[in-house]
Design a protein around this motif. Structure first.
Motif, PDB file in Angstrom:
ATOM      1  N   LEU A   1      52.982  -8.127  -4.210  1.00  0.00           N
ATOM      2  CA  LEU A   1      52.670  -6.718  -4.058  1.00  0.00           C
ATOM      3  C   LEU A   1      51.891  -6.279  -5.280  1.00  0.00           C
ATOM      4  O   LEU A   1      52.333  -6.473  -6.404  1.00  0.00           O
ATOM      5  N   GLN A   2      50.709  -5.722  -5.050  1.00  0.00           N
ATOM      6  CA  GLN A   2      49.893  -5.240  -6.149  1.00  0.00           C
ATOM      7  C   GLN A   2      49.644  -3.752  -5.937  1.00  0.00           C
ATOM      8  O   GLN A   2      48.879  -3.372  -5.061  1.00  0.00           O
ATOM      9  N   ILE A   3      50.325  -2.946  -6.731  1.00  0.00           N
ATOM     10  CA  ILE A   3      50.158  -1.503  -6.630  1.00  0.00           C
ATOM     11  C   ILE A   3      48.943  -1.147  -7.459  1.00  0.00           C
ATOM     12  O   ILE A   3      48.935  -1.310  -8.674  1.00  0.00           O
ATOM     13  N   LYS A   4      47.900  -0.694  -6.789  1.00  0.00           N
ATOM     14  CA  LYS A   4      46.675  -0.313  -7.479  1.00  0.00           C
ATOM     15  C   LYS A   4      46.504   1.193  -7.392  1.00  0.00           C
ATOM     16  O   LYS A   4      46.867   1.802  -6.400  1.00  0.00           O
ATOM     17  N   GLY A   5      45.914   1.755  -8.414  1.00  0.00           N
ATOM     18  CA  GLY A   5      45.604   3.172  -8.381  1.00  0.00           C
ATOM     19  C   GLY A   5      46.842   4.038  -8.482  1.00  0.00           C
ATOM     20  O   GLY A   5      47.851   3.658  -9.044  1.00  0.00           O
ATOM     21  N   ASN A   6      46.753   5.187  -7.872  1.00  0.00           N
ATOM     22  CA  ASN A   6      47.797   6.195  -7.975  1.00  0.00           C
ATOM     23  C   ASN A   6      48.851   5.974  -6.888  1.00  0.00           C
ATOM     24  O   ASN A   6      48.571   6.094  -5.698  1.00  0.00           O
ATOM     25  N   TRP A   7      50.070   5.650  -7.297  1.00  0.00           N
ATOM     26  CA  TRP A   7      51.133   5.391  -6.339  1.00  0.00           C
ATOM     27  C   TRP A   7      51.411   6.608  -5.478  1.00  0.00           C
ATOM     28  O   TRP A   7      51.757   6.483  -4.312  1.00  0.00           O
ATOM     29  N   ASN A   8      51.227   7.814  -6.006  1.00  0.00           N
ATOM     30  CA  ASN A   8      51.479   9.023  -5.218  1.00  0.00           C
ATOM     31  C   ASN A   8      50.553   9.105  -4.011  1.00  0.00           C
ATOM     32  O   ASN A   8      50.960   9.562  -2.947  1.00  0.00           O
ATOM     33  N   VAL A   9      49.320   8.659  -4.166  1.00  0.00           N
ATOM     34  CA  VAL A   9      48.381   8.647  -3.040  1.00  0.00           C
ATOM     35  C   VAL A   9      48.841   7.633  -1.995  1.00  0.00           C
ATOM     36  O   VAL A   9      48.871   7.923  -0.793  1.00  0.00           O
ATOM     37  N   LEU A  10      49.217   6.439  -2.449  1.00  0.00           N
ATOM     38  CA  LEU A  10      49.709   5.417  -1.520  1.00  0.00           C
ATOM     39  C   LEU A  10      50.974   5.883  -0.809  1.00  0.00           C
ATOM     40  O   LEU A  10      51.157   5.646   0.379  1.00  0.00           O
ATOM     41  N   LYS A  11      51.839   6.551  -1.572  1.00  0.00           N
ATOM     42  CA  LYS A  11      53.085   7.074  -1.006  1.00  0.00           C
ATOM     43  C   LYS A  11      52.780   8.055   0.132  1.00  0.00           C
ATOM     44  O   LYS A  11      53.390   7.995   1.200  1.00  0.00           O
ATOM     45  N   GLY A  12      51.818   8.920  -0.093  1.00  0.00           N
ATOM     46  CA  GLY A  12      51.427   9.890   0.938  1.00  0.00           C
ATOM     47  C   GLY A  12      50.913   9.215   2.194  1.00  0.00           C
ATOM     48  O   GLY A  12      51.241   9.619   3.310  1.00  0.00           O
ATOM     49  N   LYS A  13      50.122   8.173   2.011  1.00  0.00           N
ATOM     50  CA  LYS A  13      49.593   7.442   3.170  1.00  0.00           C
ATOM     51  C   LYS A  13      50.707   6.754   3.949  1.00  0.00           C
ATOM     52  O   LYS A  13      50.692   6.753   5.180  1.00  0.00           O
ATOM     53  N   MET A  14      51.675   6.187   3.234  1.00  0.00           N
ATOM     54  CA  MET A  14      52.799   5.540   3.909  1.00  0.00           C
ATOM     55  C   MET A  14      53.649   6.565   4.656  1.00  0.00           C
ATOM     56  O   MET A  14      54.109   6.303   5.767  1.00  0.00           O
ATOM     57  N   LYS A  15      53.853   7.740   4.063  1.00  0.00           N
ATOM     58  CA  LYS A  15      54.648   8.785   4.725  1.00  0.00           C
ATOM     59  C   LYS A  15      53.945   9.300   5.965  1.00  0.00           C
ATOM     60  O   LYS A  15      54.599   9.643   6.952  1.00  0.00           O
ATOM     61  N   GLN A  16      52.612   9.363   5.938  1.00  0.00           N
ATOM     62  CA  GLN A  16      51.862   9.779   7.120  1.00  0.00           C
ATOM     63  C   GLN A  16      52.020   8.758   8.241  1.00  0.00           C
ATOM     64  O   GLN A  16      52.190   9.118   9.403  1.00  0.00           O
ATOM     65  N   LYS A  17      51.954   7.491   7.888  1.00  0.00           N
ATOM     66  CA  LYS A  17      52.032   6.437   8.898  1.00  0.00           C
ATOM     67  C   LYS A  17      53.441   6.281   9.449  1.00  0.00           C
ATOM     68  O   LYS A  17      53.636   6.044  10.632  1.00  0.00           O
ATOM     69  N   TYR A  18      54.442   6.404   8.562  1.00  0.00           N
ATOM     70  CA  TYR A  18      55.844   6.247   8.945  1.00  0.00           C
ATOM     71  C   TYR A  18      56.570   7.540   8.593  1.00  0.00           C
ATOM     72  O   TYR A  18      57.051   7.707   7.477  1.00  0.00           O
ATOM     73  N   GLY A  19      56.621   8.443   9.532  1.00  0.00           N
ATOM     74  CA  GLY A  19      57.157   9.781   9.300  1.00  0.00           C
ATOM     75  C   GLY A  19      58.596   9.846   8.837  1.00  0.00           C
ATOM     76  O   GLY A  19      59.006  10.833   8.239  1.00  0.00           O
ATOM     77  N   ASP A  20      59.378   8.807   9.060  1.00  0.00           N
ATOM     78  CA  ASP A  20      60.786   8.860   8.668  1.00  0.00           C
ATOM     79  C   ASP A  20      61.034   8.382   7.237  1.00  0.00           C
ATOM     80  O   ASP A  20      62.162   8.373   6.773  1.00  0.00           O
ATOM     81  N   LEU A  21      59.983   7.998   6.509  1.00  0.00           N
ATOM     82  CA  LEU A  21      60.149   7.596   5.114  1.00  0.00           C
ATOM     83  C   LEU A  21      60.344   8.824   4.227  1.00  0.00           C
ATOM     84  O   LEU A  21      59.692   9.838   4.417  1.00  0.00           O
ATOM     85  N   THR A  22      61.219   8.702   3.261  1.00  0.00           N
ATOM     86  CA  THR A  22      61.471   9.795   2.324  1.00  0.00           C
ATOM     87  C   THR A  22      60.952   9.407   0.943  1.00  0.00           C
ATOM     88  O   THR A  22      60.587   8.255   0.697  1.00  0.00           O
ATOM     89  N   ASP A  23      60.951  10.377   0.031  1.00  0.00           N
ATOM     90  CA  ASP A  23      60.554  10.087  -1.347  1.00  0.00           C
ATOM     91  C   ASP A  23      61.469   9.041  -1.965  1.00  0.00           C
ATOM     92  O   ASP A  23      61.018   8.193  -2.738  1.00  0.00           O
ATOM     93  N   ASP A  24      62.743   9.103  -1.627  1.00  0.00           N
ATOM     94  CA  ASP A  24      63.690   8.106  -2.150  1.00  0.00           C
ATOM     95  C   ASP A  24      63.340   6.695  -1.660  1.00  0.00           C
ATOM     96  O   ASP A  24      63.455   5.726  -2.405  1.00  0.00           O
TER      97      ASP A  24
END
Length: 61
Positions: A4-27
């Motif tokens: 796993l290579q986290i590139k760039g801003n994790w907050n942006v990636l987090k937002g994209k994952m939450k959009q794709k999988y609506g049941d994901l939380t910040d935790d």
């Protein structure tokens, strides 16, 4: 096996994952350097996807 290579801003990636999988939380998406396995385990539980699928998906974002 790819790592796993986290590139760039994790907050942006987090937002994209939450959009794709609506049941994901910040935790679920809490990332701590060196604890990628914990993050992937939480994502596997929520999405039902295999570890490698998730790694490929995150690396592609």
């Amino acid at each position: 096996m790819d790592k796993l290579q986290i590139k760039g801003n994790w907050n942006v990636l987090k937002g994209k994952m939450k959009q794709k999988y609506g049941d994901l939380t910040d935790d679920d998406l809490t990332y701590t350097e060196g604890k990628e396995d914990e993050l992937l385990g939480r994502l596997q539980n929520k999405t039902g996807k295999a570890r490698q699928e998730l790694i490929d998906e995150i690396n592609a974002l």
